[in-house]
Design a protein around this motif. Structure first.
Motif, PDB file in Angstrom:
ATOM      1  N   PRO A 196       0.840  -1.195   0.000  1.00  0.00           N
ATOM      2  CA  PRO A 196       0.000   0.000   0.000  1.00  0.00           C
ATOM      3  C   PRO A 196       0.879   1.252   0.000  1.00  0.00           C
ATOM      4  CG  PRO A 196      -0.064  -1.086   2.135  1.00  0.00           C
ATOM      5  CD  PRO A 196       0.722  -1.976   1.221  1.00  0.00           C
ATOM      6  N   PRO A 197       0.379   2.341  -0.572  1.00  0.00           N
ATOM      7  CA  PRO A 197       1.177   3.563  -0.601  1.00  0.00           C
ATOM      8  C   PRO A 197       1.435   4.099   0.808  1.00  0.00           C
ATOM      9  CG  PRO A 197      -1.048   3.976  -1.422  1.00  0.00           C
ATOM     10  CD  PRO A 197      -0.918   2.505  -1.203  1.00  0.00           C
ATOM     11  N   THR A 198       2.576   4.715   0.971  1.00  0.00           N
ATOM     12  CA  THR A 198       2.937   5.287   2.266  1.00  0.00           C
ATOM     13  C   THR A 198       2.079   6.515   2.547  1.00  0.00           C
ATOM     14  OG1 THR A 198       4.583   6.747   1.305  1.00  0.00           O
ATOM     15  CG2 THR A 198       5.336   4.538   1.965  1.00  0.00           C
ATOM     16  N   LEU A 199       2.111   6.965   3.800  1.00  0.00           N
ATOM     17  CA  LEU A 199       1.394   8.175   4.168  1.00  0.00           C
ATOM     18  C   LEU A 199       1.879   9.355   3.335  1.00  0.00           C
ATOM     19  CD1 LEU A 199      -0.584   9.748   5.933  1.00  0.00           C
ATOM     20  CD2 LEU A 199       1.228   9.954   7.648  1.00  0.00           C
ATOM     21  N   ARG A 200       3.170   9.426   3.144  1.00  0.00           N
ATOM     22  CA  ARG A 200       3.737  10.517   2.337  1.00  0.00           C
ATOM     23  C   ARG A 200       3.190  10.492   0.905  1.00  0.00           C
ATOM     24  NH1 ARG A 200      10.070  12.178   1.909  1.00  0.00           N
ATOM     25  NH2 ARG A 200       9.768  13.805   0.381  1.00  0.00           N
ATOM     26  N   GLU A 201       3.130   9.295   0.312  1.00  0.00           N
ATOM     27  CA  GLU A 201       2.623   9.176  -1.061  1.00  0.00           C
ATOM     28  C   GLU A 201       1.129   9.511  -1.124  1.00  0.00           C
ATOM     29  OE1 GLU A 201       2.317   8.844  -5.035  1.00  0.00           O
ATOM     30  OE2 GLU A 201       4.158   9.008  -3.859  1.00  0.00           O
ATOM     31  N   ARG A 257      -0.494  12.536  -3.316  1.00  0.00           N
ATOM     32  CA  ARG A 257      -1.610  12.336  -4.252  1.00  0.00           C
ATOM     33  C   ARG A 257      -2.773  13.274  -3.928  1.00  0.00           C
ATOM     34  NH1 ARG A 257      -1.988   5.731  -4.465  1.00  0.00           N
ATOM     35  NH2 ARG A 257       0.074   5.380  -5.352  1.00  0.00           N
ATOM     36  N   ALA A 258      -3.066  13.430  -2.631  1.00  0.00           N
ATOM     37  CA  ALA A 258      -4.175  14.305  -2.223  1.00  0.00           C
ATOM     38  C   ALA A 258      -3.892  15.756  -2.599  1.00  0.00           C
ATOM     39  CB  ALA A 258      -4.425  14.173  -0.723  1.00  0.00           C
ATOM     40  N   VAL A 259      -2.663  16.199  -2.370  1.00  0.00           N
ATOM     41  CA  VAL A 259      -2.297  17.579  -2.721  1.00  0.00           C
ATOM     42  C   VAL A 259      -2.368  17.767  -4.234  1.00  0.00           C
ATOM     43  CG1 VAL A 259      -0.422  19.279  -2.706  1.00  0.00           C
ATOM     44  CG2 VAL A 259      -0.912  17.954  -0.644  1.00  0.00           C
ATOM     45  N   LYS A 260      -1.850  16.801  -4.992  1.00  0.00           N
ATOM     46  CA  LYS A 260      -1.922  16.887  -6.462  1.00  0.00           C
ATOM     47  C   LYS A 260      -3.371  16.975  -6.935  1.00  0.00           C
ATOM     48  CE  LYS A 260       0.765  14.878  -9.569  1.00  0.00           C
ATOM     49  NZ  LYS A 260       1.591  13.916 -10.315  1.00  0.00           N
ATOM     50  N   ALA A 261      -4.234  16.161  -6.339  1.00  0.00           N
ATOM     51  CA  ALA A 261      -5.651  16.169  -6.722  1.00  0.00           C
ATOM     52  C   ALA A 261      -6.294  17.509  -6.402  1.00  0.00           C
ATOM     53  CB  ALA A 261      -6.390  15.042  -6.007  1.00  0.00           C
ATOM     54  N   ALA A 280      -1.262  28.480  -8.205  1.00  0.00           N
ATOM     55  CA  ALA A 280      -0.551  28.309  -6.935  1.00  0.00           C
ATOM     56  C   ALA A 280      -1.230  29.097  -5.820  1.00  0.00           C
ATOM     57  CB  ALA A 280       0.906  28.732  -7.088  1.00  0.00           C
ATOM     58  N   THR A 281      -1.552  30.358  -6.086  1.00  0.00           N
ATOM     59  CA  THR A 281      -2.200  31.202  -5.077  1.00  0.00           C
ATOM     60  C   THR A 281      -3.543  30.611  -4.656  1.00  0.00           C
ATOM     61  OG1 THR A 281      -1.086  33.168  -5.912  1.00  0.00           O
ATOM     62  CG2 THR A 281      -3.087  33.513  -4.614  1.00  0.00           C
ATOM     63  N   ALA A 282      -4.359  30.227  -5.638  1.00  0.00           N
ATOM     64  CA  ALA A 282      -5.682  29.668  -5.327  1.00  0.00           C
ATOM     65  C   ALA A 282      -5.575  28.332  -4.586  1.00  0.00           C
ATOM     66  CB  ALA A 282      -6.492  29.496  -6.605  1.00  0.00           C
ATOM     67  N   SER A 300       6.416  25.280  -5.187  1.00  0.00           N
ATOM     68  CA  SER A 300       5.719  24.046  -4.802  1.00  0.00           C
ATOM     69  C   SER A 300       4.894  23.489  -5.962  1.00  0.00           C
ATOM     70  CB  SER A 300       4.806  24.283  -3.601  1.00  0.00           C
ATOM     71  OG  SER A 300       5.580  24.533  -2.451  1.00  0.00           O
ATOM     72  N   PHE A 301       4.294  24.390  -6.746  1.00  0.00           N
ATOM     73  CA  PHE A 301       3.539  23.941  -7.921  1.00  0.00           C
ATOM     74  C   PHE A 301       4.427  23.066  -8.805  1.00  0.00           C
ATOM     75  CE2 PHE A 301       2.579  24.224 -12.391  1.00  0.00           C
ATOM     76  CZ  PHE A 301       1.231  23.922 -12.441  1.00  0.00           C
ATOM     77  N   PHE A 302       5.637  23.545  -9.077  1.00  0.00           N
ATOM     78  CA  PHE A 302       6.538  22.808  -9.963  1.00  0.00           C
ATOM     79  C   PHE A 302       7.128  21.567  -9.290  1.00  0.00           C
ATOM     80  CE2 PHE A 302       6.515  26.934 -12.191  1.00  0.00           C
ATOM     81  CZ  PHE A 302       6.051  26.468 -13.412  1.00  0.00           C
TER      82      PHE A 302
END
Length: 195
Positions: free
Chosen positions: A4-9, A13-17, A41-43, A50-52
């Motif tokens: 299973p994916p780690t907490l970090r992963e 994924r949640a931040v990317k989504a 990024a601002t929104a 961080s976006f990149f």
């Protein structure tokens, strides 16, 4: 069995989504080209840097992870029965893309952007070239062609034709405002090609 994916992963994924959801909203409101990375990024409550960290470009937000999608299609193709024809196997592999896509309204928004934004079309062509390299070896085997260090041009042409059929089906689906059956449109495009 995959771990299973780690907490970090999972957090990544949640931040990317969340960034993707915010960007898609801004693209819908303002248009793709008028929306800047800084606005996204601002929104999203993150810095430009961080976006990149999450995305290489605005186009990546729309196209998704080209490499990961290509790998999932390759894995699906290679998992098909060895005796299955190249056309049947690649069709089944492409069907895995349906499970990755979002709601129909989101799919139509993305398809609209493909039609309106030249940079997205260019990135899609880049995706096709990468996918040719990924899919051609298995297609080459299925076509009964001898193994070679680089994919045989006939296998690359086969994959390019299959991707063109996929694009034609998605375009026709978009033009129908999502009412047409994309799989049937793909099958019809392949049938015309093979006639």
């Amino acid at each position: 069995m995959a771990e299973p994916p780690t907490l970090r992963e999972r957090t990544r994924r949640a931040v990317k989504a969340e960034i993707t959801e915010t960007a898609m909203r801004l693209f819908t409101e303002n248009g793709f080209e008028a929306t800047t990375v800084d606005q996204i990024a601002t929104a999203s409550g993150i810095s430009r840097r961080s976006f990149f960290h999450y995305f290489g470009s605005k186009e990546d937000l729309v196209l998704g992870d080209i490499e990961a999608l290509g790998e999932s299609v390759r894995a699906a193709l290679e998992a098909r029965p060895a005796e299955e024809s190249a056309w049947a196997a690649i069709r089944a592999a492409f069907l895995t893309l349906q499970s990755i896509k979002g709601l129909q309204a989101e799919q139509l928004t993305v398809a609209r952007m493909y039609h309106e934004v030249p940079s997205l079309r260019a990135r899609q062509l880049e995706k096709h070239l990468r996918w040719q390299a990924l899919l051609a070896p298995d297609v080459q085997r299925r076509l009964g062609l001898p193994h070679s260090a680089t994919p045989d041009p006939r296998a690359r042409a086969f994959v390019a034709a299959a991707l063109a059929c996929l694009d034609a089906a998605v375009d026709a689906w978009f033009e129908s405002d999502g009412t047409a059956d994309a799989v049937q449109l793909f099958d019809e495009a392949v049938a015309a090609l093979r006639a």
